[in-house]
Design an enzyme around this catalytic site. Sequence first.
Site, short mmCIF file in Angstrom:
data_model
loop_
_atom_site.label_atom_id
_atom_site.label_comp_id
_atom_site.label_asym_id
_atom_site.label_seq_id
_atom_site.Cartn_x
_atom_site.Cartn_y
_atom_site.Cartn_z
N GLU A 27 0.83 -1.22 0.00
CA GLU A 27 0.00 0.00 0.00
C GLU A 27 0.86 1.26 0.00
O GLU A 27 2.05 1.22 0.32
CB GLU A 27 -0.95 0.01 1.21
CG GLU A 27 -0.25 0.09 2.55
CD GLU A 27 -1.15 0.62 3.66
OE1 GLU A 27 -1.63 1.76 3.55
OE2 GLU A 27 -1.35 -0.10 4.65
N LYS A 89 -5.47 10.75 1.00
CA LYS A 89 -5.58 9.38 1.51
C LYS A 89 -6.83 8.80 0.86
O LYS A 89 -7.94 9.27 1.11
CB LYS A 89 -5.69 9.43 3.04
CG LYS A 89 -5.94 8.10 3.69
CD LYS A 89 -6.10 8.30 5.21
CE LYS A 89 -6.90 7.17 5.82
NZ LYS A 89 -7.28 7.48 7.22
N VAL A 109 -5.47 0.25 2.91
CA VAL A 109 -5.66 -1.20 2.79
C VAL A 109 -6.84 -1.47 1.84
O VAL A 109 -6.78 -2.33 0.96
CB VAL A 109 -5.90 -1.85 4.18
CG1 VAL A 109 -6.39 -3.28 4.04
CG2 VAL A 109 -4.62 -1.79 5.00
N ASP A 141 -17.24 5.18 13.95
CA ASP A 141 -16.01 5.19 13.17
C ASP A 141 -15.48 3.76 13.00
O ASP A 141 -14.84 3.21 13.89
CB ASP A 141 -14.96 6.09 13.84
CG ASP A 141 -13.73 6.27 12.97
OD1 ASP A 141 -13.62 5.61 11.91
OD2 ASP A 141 -12.88 7.10 13.34
N SER A 143 -13.45 1.46 10.10
CA SER A 143 -12.68 1.59 8.86
C SER A 143 -13.31 0.81 7.72
O SER A 143 -13.78 -0.33 7.91
CB SER A 143 -11.26 1.09 9.08
OG SER A 143 -10.55 1.11 7.85
N ALA A 144 -13.26 1.42 6.54
CA ALA A 144 -13.72 0.73 5.32
C ALA A 144 -12.87 -0.51 5.04
O ALA A 144 -13.27 -1.38 4.27
CB ALA A 144 -13.67 1.69 4.13
N ASP A 145 -11.69 -0.61 5.68
CA ASP A 145 -10.84 -1.80 5.48
C ASP A 145 -11.59 -3.08 5.83
O ASP A 145 -11.39 -4.12 5.20
CB ASP A 145 -9.58 -1.73 6.36
CG ASP A 145 -8.62 -0.62 5.96
OD1 ASP A 145 -8.85 0.04 4.92
OD2 ASP A 145 -7.64 -0.41 6.70
N LYS A 162 -3.40 -1.86 15.79
CA LYS A 162 -2.96 -1.06 16.93
C LYS A 162 -4.10 -0.90 17.92
O LYS A 162 -5.26 -0.81 17.52
CB LYS A 162 -2.56 0.33 16.46
CG LYS A 162 -1.34 0.35 15.61
CD LYS A 162 -0.84 1.78 15.47
CE LYS A 162 0.47 1.80 14.74
NZ LYS A 162 0.28 1.90 13.28
N1 PSU Z 1 -2.92 1.55 10.68
C1 PSU Z 1 -1.60 1.58 10.84
N2 PSU Z 1 -0.84 2.17 9.91
C2 PSU Z 1 -1.38 2.74 8.79
C3 PSU Z 1 -2.78 2.68 8.62
C4 PSU Z 1 -3.51 2.08 9.58
O1 PSU Z 1 -1.11 1.08 11.83
O2 PSU Z 1 -0.65 3.28 7.95
C5 PSU Z 1 -3.40 3.24 7.37
C6 PSU Z 1 -3.68 2.12 6.36
O3 PSU Z 1 -3.56 2.63 5.05
C7 PSU Z 1 -5.13 1.79 6.64
C8 PSU Z 1 -5.69 3.16 6.94
O4 PSU Z 1 -5.80 1.16 5.56
O5 PSU Z 1 -4.67 3.81 7.68
C9 PSU Z 1 -6.99 3.10 7.71
O6 PSU Z 1 -7.52 4.38 7.80
P1 PSU Z 1 -9.00 4.57 8.39
O7 PSU Z 1 -8.91 4.16 9.83
O8 PSU Z 1 -9.28 6.02 8.20
O9 PSU Z 1 -9.88 3.66 7.61
MN MN Z 2 -12.46 6.09 10.15
#
Ligand code: PSU
Ligand code: MN
Length: 307
Positions: A27, A89, A109, A141, A143-145, A162
């Site tokens: 990524e 992002k 991701v 909140d 994540s879309a992941d 984390k």
């Molecule tokens: N968690 C990490 N390091 C990162 C990310 C998440 O420990 O770099 C990044 C990754 O690209 C992940 C994104 O897909 O943040 C998730 O962001 P969000 O929580 O806004 O979906």
């Molecule tokens: Mn988010």
Amino acid sequence: MNLNKFLDVAPEVAAAVAAGKPVVALESTIISHGMPYPQNVETALKVEQIIRDNGAVPATIAILGGRLKAGLSAEEIEYLGKQGQKVTKASRRDLAVLVARKADGATTVTTTMMIAHMAGIQIFATGGIGGVHRGAETTMDISADLEELASTPVMVVCAGAKSILDLGLTLEYLETHGVPVIGYGTKELPAFYTRKSGFEVDYRMDSPEEIAAAFHVSRELGLKGGMLVTNPIPEEFAMDHDVINKAIDEAIAQANAQGIHGKATTPFLLAKVKELTGGDSLDSNIQLVFNNAKLAAQTAAKLCAMN
Ligand code: PSU
Ligand code: MN
């Protein structure tokens, strides 16, 4: 392969995919938003080398000038690293707009899985995934992941998540959406900087072959969705639980106090934790990505032998 007119697959990557040789996707948000320059660029290039050393072709993924790129040049990686947080992002909701505007985007991701799948790449290595945030019962909140893992058939090799996230709720969400969570050499979910979290994964697996076999069957069965492989940080690079958890609690308190929300939350927390731990967390972060790249390359090799 579901090639589309917005996708540019680097010749080396396309040749490897066509020949059924191992390829590992990487990524780019980890480069632009996850680490500072120049460590981000050094790490991204070293990760590609580790993948090569373990017999696979690396494909770093990003959006450049509105093109979906699977496989970047060293110059393109340098560009993203220097741009840092100035690059958008890009999650799933951003993809069409960035392409229409011919803009750049660093893939999370989510979008890395999407573009990897379009390019015929089955395995992706990263550091940590997004998940259900602490307090999600009021902020929503998530994540879309997690949705992408539920619907796109790409294996993601990470070091767990984390504890800026609610790890228990993240596992519940993955269970609901049918995503298997594998622990490499462990039954305990690793928490990125530390090898332990207090939560259990679904299955322990002890070899790249075992992981590849499970994913291979998932594909043969025609199941939708990916697989999450969690690989604990090597012991010598793991951080002290109390030190890291204190920094995370403080980072979350500052985010709440400043009203940080939406897509800014994860980058804010990552940067704060880094600041509060005086760079130790960056060293750990880099090492665990190397460790994941190696496992992903080895697993890709086994998977290719089964396909
Ligand atoms: N968690 C990490 N390091 C990162 C990310 C998440 O420990 O770099 C990044 C990754 O690209 C992940 C994104 O897909 O943040 C998730 O962001 P969000 O929580 O806004 O979906
Ligand atoms: Mn988010």
